[in-house]
Design a protein around this motif. Structure first.
Motif, PDB file in Angstrom:
ATOM      1  N   SER A  27       8.944   7.116   3.141  1.00  0.00           N
ATOM      2  CA  SER A  27       9.569   5.904   2.599  1.00  0.00           C
ATOM      3  C   SER A  27      11.029   5.794   3.023  1.00  0.00           C
ATOM      4  O   SER A  27      11.753   6.799   3.042  1.00  0.00           O
ATOM      5  N   SER A  36      16.161   2.608  -0.405  1.00  0.00           N
ATOM      6  CA  SER A  36      16.261   1.255  -0.949  1.00  0.00           C
ATOM      7  C   SER A  36      17.722   0.824  -1.038  1.00  0.00           C
ATOM      8  O   SER A  36      18.611   1.626  -1.312  1.00  0.00           O
ATOM      9  N   GLY A  45      10.593  -6.307  -0.879  1.00  0.00           N
ATOM     10  CA  GLY A  45      11.575  -6.452  -1.952  1.00  0.00           C
ATOM     11  C   GLY A  45      10.910  -6.764  -3.275  1.00  0.00           C
ATOM     12  O   GLY A  45       9.695  -6.575  -3.450  1.00  0.00           O
ATOM     13  N   ALA A  66       6.089  -0.611  -4.447  1.00  0.00           N
ATOM     14  CA  ALA A  66       6.529   0.621  -3.793  1.00  0.00           C
ATOM     15  C   ALA A  66       5.363   1.406  -3.192  1.00  0.00           C
ATOM     16  O   ALA A  66       5.590   2.304  -2.368  1.00  0.00           O
ATOM     17  N   SER A  77       5.638   1.466   0.439  1.00  0.00           N
ATOM     18  CA  SER A  77       6.933   1.864   1.004  1.00  0.00           C
ATOM     19  C   SER A  77       6.828   2.768   2.231  1.00  0.00           C
ATOM     20  O   SER A  77       7.667   2.660   3.133  1.00  0.00           O
ATOM     21  N   ALA A  94      13.676  -1.377   2.539  1.00  0.00           N
ATOM     22  CA  ALA A  94      13.194  -1.644   1.183  1.00  0.00           C
ATOM     23  C   ALA A  94      14.338  -2.131   0.306  1.00  0.00           C
ATOM     24  O   ALA A  94      15.495  -1.750   0.492  1.00  0.00           O
ATOM     25  N   ASP A  95      13.974  -2.979  -0.645  1.00  0.00           N
ATOM     26  CA  ASP A  95      14.933  -3.493  -1.630  1.00  0.00           C
ATOM     27  C   ASP A  95      14.231  -3.471  -2.987  1.00  0.00           C
ATOM     28  O   ASP A  95      13.745  -4.483  -3.474  1.00  0.00           O
ATOM     29  N   PHE A  96      14.162  -2.286  -3.580  1.00  0.00           N
ATOM     30  CA  PHE A  96      13.379  -2.062  -4.791  1.00  0.00           C
ATOM     31  C   PHE A  96      14.268  -1.808  -6.006  1.00  0.00           C
ATOM     32  O   PHE A  96      14.034  -0.882  -6.781  1.00  0.00           O
ATOM     33  N   ASP A  97      15.282  -2.615  -6.180  1.00  0.00           N
ATOM     34  CA  ASP A  97      16.276  -2.366  -7.230  1.00  0.00           C
ATOM     35  C   ASP A  97      16.052  -3.175  -8.496  1.00  0.00           C
ATOM     36  O   ASP A  97      16.887  -3.151  -9.403  1.00  0.00           O
ATOM     37  N   ILE A 118      14.624   4.615  -7.838  1.00  0.00           N
ATOM     38  CA  ILE A 118      15.437   4.588  -6.616  1.00  0.00           C
ATOM     39  C   ILE A 118      16.817   5.184  -6.890  1.00  0.00           C
ATOM     40  O   ILE A 118      17.801   4.762  -6.298  1.00  0.00           O
ATOM     41  N   ILE A 125      13.648   6.450  -2.607  1.00  0.00           N
ATOM     42  CA  ILE A 125      12.451   5.978  -3.299  1.00  0.00           C
ATOM     43  C   ILE A 125      11.591   7.178  -3.676  1.00  0.00           C
ATOM     44  O   ILE A 125      11.135   7.923  -2.809  1.00  0.00           O
TER      45      ILE A 125
END
Length: 351
Positions: A125, A128, A281, A294, A297, A303-306, A321, A326
């Motif tokens: 992965s 992020s 995202g 995710a 991933s 990635a934009d996993f916030d 994250i 990740i």
């Protein structure tokens, strides 16, 4: 299977503002599927008015899905999702919640995380990013300071002071990797001018610089930009990707846009076949929603996993994250579980 749901309210630590506006809180819908053996699968819908959805439309869609799911084979994921699409067009966030719950249920029945069922290695992965939403100058500095543990920042733009915003963030975080997202707010010519400035500031990429329907505008920008261009609002599902070939360098996948984990996989493979990069995202979501997206991933470049990291309180535990890395849960299914204080069990309603 029995379908039930409940509405939850999520509060970001700070108001989340982008070029189209923002909210101080968000209302999402948690979906629960229970099979004949009592095994439960959970999913989260994050409806967005930009895509014509709300809590009310999600609940209405779930009502139409109920009779399908009551008769469905829990393991027949492909045919069940196809049936949902035949019954109701659009309503992607509602469908993605059901898809996530189905995959969670299957993973729990098999005793494996979804990404392992797909043969993916979590160690592959990418990191992020963490989003810095639009805010006043002094507030921007404070938010960058609060995000000190994250090595990659995604800066929301689309205002009349975009250069000032980037300069403030860059000054406050000279060592961090920066990405920007204009959320379709610029003209093509302005985007090209901004790309020169952003390249000077060490920005890595530009996400959705022009309106979603302006594919030729994206092509114009990409041809002249010093930075890679990614499509977000212009790319909802896999069938959108072919028209973007040559117009952008990559795409951004979100479950609330594409409607299912299986469609997200199709998008990854379609983009790869067209030699495009792939990002995924999220919306403002709990760790349940983040744990769903995710699962793909290990297939991503970015990635934009916030979504859950932006919350003041998260009702689920799952993929995290922290420090930008990740960490997929090793638990079965999506690997997300309610936190004890959330006490979700008593609030579910039949659709």
């Amino acid at each position: 299977m029995k379908l039930s749901h409940q509405t939850i309210e999520l509060k970001p630590t700070h108001p989340f503002v982008i070029a189209r506006g923002g909210y101080a809180h968000h209302r999402n819908v948690i979906v629960r599927l229970t099979d004949d053996d009592g095994i439960e699968g959970f999913g989260e819908a994050a409806p967005n008015r930009y895509y014509g959805e709300s809590v009310a439309t999600v609940v209405a869609a779930l009502g139409q899905f109920t009779p399908i799911l009551e008769r469905a084979d829990p393991m027949a994921l492909e045919s069940t999702e196809a049936h949902l699409n035949r019954v109701l067009r659009g309503n992607a966030s509602a469908k993605s919640a059901v898809s996530s719950a189905l995959h969670d249920l299957v993973g729990k029945r098999l005793g494996l995380p979804v990404h392992r069922i797909w043969g993916l290695d979590a160690a592959n992965s990418p990191q992020s990013s963490f989003t810095i939403a639009i805010a006043e100058s002094h507030e921007l500095e404070r938010r960058v300071a609060e995000a000190r543990e994250y090595p990659i920042l995604k800066v929301k733009l689309g205002t009349d002071r975009d250069m000032e915003i980037v300069r403030i963030v860059r000054s406050a975080a000279p060592e961090k990797r920066l990405r920007v997202d204009a959320n379709a707010a610029w003209t093509a010519k302005h985007a090209v001018r901004m790309s020169d400035f952003l390249a000077e500031q060490g920005v890595e990429m530009i996400e959705q610089p022009v309106p979603s329907n302006d594919i030729e505008g994206l092509r114009f920008v990409r041809k002249r930009s010093k930075l890679p261009i990614f499509a977000d609002e212009s790319c909802l599902v896999a069938t959108d990707i072919a028209k973007l070939a040559g117009a952008v360098d990559g795409i951004n996948i979100k479950l609330a846009k594409c409607g299912s984990l299986r469609e997200a996989l199709r998008m990854v493979h379609t983009a790869r076949a067209l030699d495009m990069q792939v990002m995924a995202g999220c919306m403002i979501e709990s760790s349940l929603g983040i744990s769903a997206i995710a699962q793909i991933s290990p297939l991503l470049d970015f990635a934009d996993f916030d979504g859950a990291a932006l919350l003041s309180s998260d009702p689920f535990r799952g993929t995290s994250i922290a420090d930008g890395n990740i960490r997929l849960s090793s638990g079965p299914g999506l690997g997300a579980t309610p936190v004890p204080s959330a006490d979700l069990s008593a609030a579910f309603q039949s659709a």
